[in-house]
Design a protein around this motif. Structure first.
Motif, short mmCIF file in Angstrom:
data_model
loop_
_atom_site.label_atom_id
_atom_site.label_comp_id
_atom_site.label_asym_id
_atom_site.label_seq_id
_atom_site.Cartn_x
_atom_site.Cartn_y
_atom_site.Cartn_z
N HIS A 121 2.35 -15.76 -6.70
CA HIS A 121 2.78 -15.54 -5.07
C HIS A 121 1.74 -16.63 -4.47
N GLU A 122 2.27 -16.88 -3.12
CA GLU A 122 1.44 -17.69 -2.20
C GLU A 122 0.39 -16.99 -1.55
N ALA A 123 0.18 -15.65 -1.70
CA ALA A 123 -0.79 -14.90 -0.95
C ALA A 123 -0.72 -13.57 -1.74
N ILE A 124 -2.23 -12.92 -1.97
CA ILE A 124 -2.08 -11.80 -2.62
C ILE A 124 -3.17 -11.06 -1.47
N PHE A 125 -3.08 -9.63 -1.50
CA PHE A 125 -4.13 -8.92 -1.21
C PHE A 125 -4.02 -7.42 -1.59
N ILE A 126 -5.21 -6.79 -1.69
CA ILE A 126 -5.35 -5.49 -2.35
C ILE A 126 -5.65 -4.49 -1.36
N VAL A 131 -8.07 -3.11 3.39
CA VAL A 131 -7.99 -4.13 2.64
C VAL A 131 -9.33 -4.28 1.66
N TYR A 132 -9.32 -4.51 0.69
CA TYR A 132 -10.59 -4.97 -0.29
C TYR A 132 -10.60 -6.22 -0.52
N VAL A 192 -4.59 -4.14 6.67
CA VAL A 192 -3.26 -4.75 6.68
C VAL A 192 -2.88 -5.53 7.90
N THR A 193 -2.91 -4.83 8.96
CA THR A 193 -2.55 -5.44 10.12
C THR A 193 -3.32 -6.37 10.42
#
Length: 807
Positions: free
Chosen positions: A64-69, A76-77, A97-98
């Motif tokens: 992926h070009e970007a990842i978030f948890i 978001v962590y 997330v926003t």
């Protein structure tokens, strides 16, 4: 994904080969830096993803070009990838997330997360994500649970952009910079050397953006232009912001120059934004010219207004004045008719001139509302005296009622209030051929500092056609669609009334039925007068008192007809007067003789009235230095009238004037005493009445005394009007009773209530209200005849009491 990565690595390899060959430029190095930055982000994404994927095959398949948890509450962590390049999130502990992504279909994203938690199956959605530069990017978001503990789920989201890379975004930015219309942007270093140039305005002078690369300010522009730009660049490199206008050839530019700092806040260069404002300047110049033209036009309008007023009112003054004097002589029936026609025509012309001038001033924004203390009862007194003769000529009942609860002194604009009421009463009398006209002033609501007064003018005239009611306050609209020669007018009065009322923060309405009459009503808020606010007490005098006999009066006017009129009037008063035909002659007389009062026309040759009074007031040796002076003027512009007062006049007389008005003004300015007509208010008003009759009624004239303000003639006229109206009411009541027309009986009772209330005749009012209720509401007619007889007996007794109450 793999093929794209291979292409990017190959592109880097080619750049490295060029570096080794010594064939490289700055743009290529910048391109390699961007690609390496992008690959670094991808490596970080992979590094983040490795520990989270147990399945090697899945790990190989997904990049992926970007990842978030984030968790189920969208907190978001961890995130990595190209967020810093595209979205610039604020990195804080409460990141959501926003804060990372602006997802166009946020509801779909939330639904997919909910479905992931419920089904424990990976989800994927295609959507649009907007970058920090508000560029819409097509993207695919893959969702996977990485912690499945109920209530503590953690979700991994991978983002891939379809056919869009960081390089594409940079290209978009470059495209924007390159194509800015009417604007140029520059980035320069400490040596005034251009690092970057953008915008298309420079094409006007045959220059391109690439032309500036590596050139200094002094190399890129000729000496004249560089000298104009240098101060702005210099300030920016000194850490200051600079802005201002410069001219290059026939174009005007506005320039903003700001410093550019490094991580240590040291200035390493500057930016300059140069915008073409030639059209804006042209518009600004046109606006200034338009403003000046408008001011000149307004000045011309004011001059025209004053001139037209003077040119029309001055000859009209002679017509009105001489017809009044002629009317005071012995005339036969035919001559009386001719004089009446002259009076009617001149009054109509004067009314028309006044309406046009007022409407003109309203359109110019030259009408201002005063806030001065005044007595409403005194205004009604003047209005009654102005219209009672006309009402009697038409055999109409004319009655005025003022609510006793309205304070004696209120703060507002008495001139505008009088103007509106006079217009409405004049219309009511004009369009009423039989019956009555009533003017009522009622307290609608009151507070500690303010009162709201409702004014009503009701008539029994021709009424207004239903289709004309919506437009009755429009200009040139009259109450009838059919022209009526005997009711002259152009339909401006009601327009003026509406505008005046609205200027006083009020509103005006009308209720009318064709053939049955009209009710115009308006409501105005007034402030209550405080003890510090003095009331301008103007006394009403009568010609027969002859208070100006022997008074030395100077009257100056350049119009022969007005001089002849003044001579006639002053002779009638047996005054010791002198006439002057111009300002210079008037000043000579004022230097030689001391007068009791001076009347000066404003527009005179050699010296104007203003110039004469200026000369008098500044010369303390002049025998008339402190003598009262009146300006005689046809000018209705309030600012000009105020100027006359400021220059030294003590008042003004507006042309055309009638003999009584002029007499009244002079007596007030001289503060003369009155032997008759105006009485001191007694400590307690005593009504003459017989005793020994237990059925007699108290005819309370307190309200009338307050309204009359001590004017004996007005007091007696009002009682005479009440007697006349009451006699007509009894005749109509007995006629309706004989015909058993119960509706007419009820309406007669209803119309009679205000008059009897005014004189506090509670017994009569109670009977009339009962009669109204039986005849119009409950329709129980059995007791109506006997009740009518009771009313007739009571009213006949009231008539006796009223006759006895006159002074």
């Amino acid at each position: 994904m793999k093929k794209r990565l291979e292409n990017q690595i190959q592109e880097i390899a080619q750049i490295i080969n060029h570096i080794e060959d010594g064939d490289i430029d700055v743009d290529s190095l910048m391109g390699m830096d961007e690609l390496l930055d992008l690959l670094s982000s991808k490596i970080k994404s992979t590094k983040l993803g490795n520990p989270l994927y147990g399945d090697v095959k899945r790990h190989e398949a997904e990049r992926h070009e970007a990842i978030f948890i984030f968790d189920s509450s969208f907190k978001v962590y961890k995130y990595t990838g190209i967020f810093d390049h595209l979205f610039y999130p604020e990195k804080n502990e409460k990141l959501e997330v926003t804060d990372l992504l602006k997802i166009e279909d946020s509801e779909l994203f939330s639904e997919q997360v909910k479905r992931l938690i419920e089904t424990r199956k990976n989800q994927e959605l295609e959507t649009i994500i907007h970058s920090a530069q508000e560029i819409p990017l097509s993207a695919t978001i893959c969702l996977e649970l990485i912690s499945e503990k109920a209530g503590e789920e953690l979700i991994l989201a991978g983002v891939n952009f379809a056919n869009t890379t960081l390089s594409d975004i940079k290209d978009y930015q470059q495209i924007v910079i390159e194509n800015l219309p009417g604007i140029d942007v520059y980035l320069f270093d400490k040596e005034y050397r251009y690092v970057l140039a953008g915008g298309r305005e420079k094409e006007r002078f045959g220059l391109t953006n690439s032309y500036f690369a590596g050139k200094t300010l002094f190399e890129a522009f000729d000496e004249k232009v560089s000298k104009r730009l240098f101060p702005f660049y210099h300030k920016a490199l000194n850490g200051e912001m600079a802005d201002g206008e410069i001219r290059i050839e026939d174009q005007v530019y506005y320039i903003w120059a700001t410093p550019v700092g490094n991580f240590n806040d040291q200035v390493v260069g500057g930016t300059a934004i140069v915008q073409n404002v030639t059209k804006d300047k042209e518009i600004e110049l046109r606006l200034k010219k338009a403003k000046n033209d408008a001011q000149e036009a307004e000045k011309a309008k004011s001059t025209f207004l004053a001139s037209m007023s003077h040119e029309i009112r001055t000859p009209l003054n002679a017509i009105v004045g001489f017809s009044e004097q002629l009317n005071n002589t012995q005339l036969n029936k035919k001559q009386e008719k001719f004089v009446r026609l002259i009076n009617d025509s001149s009054e109509h012309l004067l009314s028309l001139v006044n309406e046009i001038l007022v409407l003109f001033k309203l359109g110019m924004g030259k009408v201002f509302i005063d806030e001065i203390p005044f007595s409403l009862t005194r205004i009604l007194n003047v209005i009654y005296n102005s219209f009672i003769i006309r009402a009697n000529e038409k055999r109409l009942q004319f009655f005025i009622y003022i609510d006793p609860e309205i304070p004696e002194t209120i703060v507002g604009d008495p001139f505008r209030i009088r103007q509106v009421i006079i217009n409405l009463v004049s219309n009511a009398l004009k369009y009423t051929d039989e019956g009555r006209v009533d003017l009522r002033c009622l307290l609608q609501k009151g507070g500690p500092d303010e009162v709201c007064v409702r004014f009503e003018v009701e008539d029994t005239g021709v009424g207004i056609a239903a289709d004309l009611l919506p437009s009755i306050f429009d200009e040139f609209t009259q109450s009838s669609s059919q022209p009526d020669k005997k009711r002259k007018g152009v339909g401006l009065g009601l327009t003026i009334c509406k505008k005046m009322v609205e200027l006083m923060d009020g509103n005006i309405r009308v209720n009318s039925e064709e053939g049955k009459g009209s009710l115009f009503h308006f409501t105005i808020p007034f402030k209550k007068a405080t003890g510090k606010e003095a009331l301008d007490n103007e006394t009403h005098f009568f010609l027969k008192e002859n208070l100006l006999q022997g008074k030395k009066i100077l009257f100056a006017d350049d119009d022969e007809y007005n001089l002849l009129l003044a001579e006639t009037v002053l002779t009638n008063w047996e005054a010791d007067f002198k006439l002057a035909r111009n300002g210079e002659e008037a000043l000579d007389n004022l230097l030689a003789t001391r007068y009791d009062i001076i009347l000066l026309d404003i527009h005179m040759p050699k010296l104007t009235g203003v110039e004469v009074i200026q000369e008098v007031r500044k010369n303390k040796l002049n025998p008339n230095y402190k003598i009262k002076a009146l300006a005689v003027t046809a000018n209705v512009v309030k600012s000009d009238v105020k100027r006359y007062m400021d220059e030294g006049f003590d008042g003004y007389v507006l042309k055309p004037f009638k003999e009584h008005d002029l007499y009244n003004k002079i007596c007030n300015v001289l503060k003369l005493g009155s032997s008759t007509g105006v009485l001191e208010e007694p400590e307690e008003m005593v009504v003459k009445q017989e005793t020994g009759n237990e059925d007699q009624l108290d005819f309370d004239t307190h309200n009338l005394w307050v309204t009359a303000n001590g004017d004996k003639m007005f007091f007696n006229k009002m009682i005479d009007t009440f007697l006349k109206n009451t006699t007509v009411m009894l005749e109509n009541l007995e006629l309706a009773l004989s015909k058993e027309d119960w509706k007419a009986v009820g309406e007669i009772a209803h119309k009679g209530i205000p008059s009897f209330t005014y004189f506090s005749l509670a017994r009569v009012v109670e009977k009339l209200k009962h009669l109204e209720d039986l005849a119009l509401r409950s329709e129980e007619f059995d007791d109506v005849p006997s009740l009518c007889k009771d009313v007739v007996l009571l009213v006949n007794e009231v008539i006796k009491r009223a006759e006895n109450a006159k002074l």
